[in-house]
Enzyme design. Structure first.
Site, PDB file in Angstrom:
ATOM      1  N   GLU A 102     -26.266  39.371  -5.352  1.00  0.00           N
ATOM      2  CA  GLU A 102     -26.220  40.845  -4.749  1.00  0.00           C
ATOM      3  C   GLU A 102     -24.435  40.986  -4.494  1.00  0.00           C
ATOM      4  OE1 GLU A 102     -28.316  39.435  -1.205  1.00  0.00           O
ATOM      5  OE2 GLU A 102     -30.021  39.671  -2.501  1.00  0.00           O
ATOM      6  N   GLY A 113     -35.882  38.391  -3.995  1.00  0.00           N
ATOM      7  CA  GLY A 113     -36.475  39.492  -2.989  1.00  0.00           C
ATOM      8  C   GLY A 113     -37.637  40.244  -3.424  1.00  0.00           C
ATOM      9  N   HIS A 132     -23.297  35.137  -5.617  1.00  0.00           N
ATOM     10  CA  HIS A 132     -24.601  35.696  -5.400  1.00  0.00           C
ATOM     11  C   HIS A 132     -24.917  36.947  -6.191  1.00  0.00           C
ATOM     12  CE1 HIS A 132     -28.380  37.107  -3.668  1.00  0.00           C
ATOM     13  NE2 HIS A 132     -28.654  35.701  -3.403  1.00  0.00           N
ATOM     14  N   GLU A 134     -30.718  31.709 -10.232  1.00  0.00           N
ATOM     15  CA  GLU A 134     -31.433  32.941  -9.534  1.00  0.00           C
ATOM     16  C   GLU A 134     -31.840  33.995 -10.578  1.00  0.00           C
ATOM     17  OE1 GLU A 134     -30.916  32.174  -5.092  1.00  0.00           O
ATOM     18  OE2 GLU A 134     -29.496  33.714  -5.547  1.00  0.00           O
ATOM     19  N   GLY A 193     -34.019  32.920   0.098  1.00  0.00           N
ATOM     20  CA  GLY A 193     -33.579  33.905   0.999  1.00  0.00           C
ATOM     21  C   GLY A 193     -34.556  34.430   2.106  1.00  0.00           C
ATOM     22  N   GLY A 194     -35.613  35.162   1.819  1.00  0.00           N
ATOM     23  CA  GLY A 194     -36.335  35.836   2.637  1.00  0.00           C
ATOM     24  C   GLY A 194     -37.094  34.640   3.766  1.00  0.00           C
ATOM     25  N   ASN A 209     -30.227  31.146   2.391  1.00  0.00           N
ATOM     26  CA  ASN A 209     -29.263  32.298   2.312  1.00  0.00           C
ATOM     27  C   ASN A 209     -29.735  33.257   3.414  1.00  0.00           C
ATOM     28  OD1 ASN A 209     -27.557  34.364   1.894  1.00  0.00           O
ATOM     29  ND2 ASN A 209     -28.287  34.587  -0.180  1.00  0.00           N
ATOM     30  N   TRP A 210     -29.299  33.628   4.648  1.00  0.00           N
ATOM     31  CA  TRP A 210     -29.632  34.620   5.519  1.00  0.00           C
ATOM     32  C   TRP A 210     -29.179  36.000   5.209  1.00  0.00           C
ATOM     33  CZ3 TRP A 210     -28.714  31.798  11.249  1.00  0.00           C
ATOM     34  CH2 TRP A 210     -29.528  30.635  11.162  1.00  0.00           C
ATOM     35  N   LYS A 211     -28.338  36.124   4.048  1.00  0.00           N
ATOM     36  CA  LYS A 211     -28.003  37.369   3.675  1.00  0.00           C
ATOM     37  C   LYS A 211     -27.362  38.248   4.876  1.00  0.00           C
ATOM     38  CE  LYS A 211     -31.518  37.486   0.377  1.00  0.00           C
ATOM     39  NZ  LYS A 211     -31.706  38.026  -0.910  1.00  0.00           N
ATOM     40  N   SER A 249     -37.534  34.235  -4.404  1.00  0.00           N
ATOM     41  CA  SER A 249     -38.971  34.333  -3.887  1.00  0.00           C
ATOM     42  C   SER A 249     -39.489  33.001  -3.569  1.00  0.00           C
ATOM     43  CB  SER A 249     -39.667  35.224  -4.646  1.00  0.00           C
ATOM     44  OG  SER A 249     -39.076  36.658  -4.999  1.00  0.00           O
TER      45      SER A 249
HETATM   46  C1  PEP Z   1     -31.381  34.522  -2.413  1.00  0.00           C
HETATM   47  O1  PEP Z   1     -30.996  35.438  -1.636  1.00  0.00           O
HETATM   48  O2  PEP Z   1     -30.869  33.688  -2.925  1.00  0.00           O
HETATM   49  C2  PEP Z   1     -32.978  34.722  -2.632  1.00  0.00           C
HETATM   50  C3  PEP Z   1     -33.346  33.733  -3.407  1.00  0.00           C
HETATM   51  O3  PEP Z   1     -33.748  35.403  -1.938  1.00  0.00           O
HETATM   52  P1  PEP Z   1     -35.225  35.456  -2.096  1.00  0.00           P
HETATM   53  O4  PEP Z   1     -35.644  34.199  -1.563  1.00  0.00           O
HETATM   54  O5  PEP Z   1     -35.662  36.522  -0.782  1.00  0.00           O
HETATM   55  O6  PEP Z   1     -35.788  35.799  -3.318  1.00  0.00           O
END
Ligand code: PEP
Length: 232
Positions: free
Chosen positions: A92, A162, A90, A156, A213-214, A6-8, A192
């Site tokens: 966010e 994040g 998601h 999640e 994500g990151g 997930n590149w956000k 994470s």
């Molecule tokens: C996500 O955006 O779905 C996520 C899990 O982010 P991160 O891996 O950065 O916690």
């Protein structure tokens, strides 16, 4: 095993092209891989990953085919572009853009109807976990979803997204088993996930992959997580 990145709101078309050119040279046989760029970068990702096994998905979708919904994109439009699937719900989007269980349900339903693959996200906040409300929250979020061959869920925990705080493998396993008891589909873990913790999370019986994500933004860390999935 499925690993989705997930590149956000990162990577416009130029950076997306660079990443996809690198990704298509990697040997990732043995794991299903999905990248989820921002809307404006979907076309270039679809073009550059055509003919590979790597799928391209959006980060959200509207429930109507078209209409007066400024800022939204429909499943039909995504299909026209050659997009394979979409993330829905998601945290966010729930936290910053007023996404509710009801709108998540509508988006998932419309996306599946249109033939898209869907990664629907659920998860509790830190406060809800401390109050022992994790199962109630998950039950409520999952109540709008039904099993479908094209649906996977992502558990999640909001407190792990994040933040660098990862659920322990035991916490993830317990939550995944609960999620599957409500809606019987594969469940990805997200929060994470990094190259150094992926293997132990992916080793859990009810963890069927990861939503990253990151660590999905750098080719090296993303492919390291994909390789951990191949080995698990
Ligand atoms: C996500 O955006 O779905 C996520 C899990 O982010 P991160 O891996 O950065 O916690």
């Amino acid at each position: 095993m499925l690993i989705a990145g997930n590149w956000k709101m990162f990577k416009g078309p130029a950076e997306t092209a660079e990443f996809c050119l690198g990704l298509r040279d990697e040997d990732l046989e043995g794991v299903d891989v999905v990248v989820c760029p921002p809307f404006v970068s979907l076309a270039v990702a679809v073009q550059l990953l055509a003919g590979t096994e790597i799928a391209v998905a959006a980060q959200s979708v509207h429930w109507e085919d078209e209409g007066a919904y400024t800022g939204e994109i429909s499943a039909r439009m995504l299909r026209e572009l050659g997009v394979y699937g979409t993330i829905v719900g998601h945290s966010e989007r729930r936290q910053y853009f007023g996404e509710t269980d009801e709108t998540v349900g509508k988006r998932v339903h419309a996306a599946l109807e249109a033939g898209l693959f869907v990664i629907a996200c659920v998860g509790e906040t830190e406060h809800e976990r401390e109050d022992n409300r994790t199962e109630d929250v998950l039950r409520r979020q999952l109540s709008v979803l039904e099993p479908d061959d094209n649906l996977v869920l992502a558990y999640e925990p909001v407190w792990a997204i994040g933040t660098g705080k990862t659920a322990t493998p035991e916490i993830a396993q317990e939550a995944h088993a609960f999620v599957k008891s409500q809606v019987e589909v594969p469940v990805l873990y997200g929060g994470s996930v990094k190259p150094d913790n992926a293997a132990e999370l992916l080793a859990q019986a009810d963890v069927d992959g990861a939503l990253v994500g990151g660590a999905s933004l750098e080719l090296d860390s993303f492919t390291a997580i994909c390789r951990a999935a191949i080995r698990s």
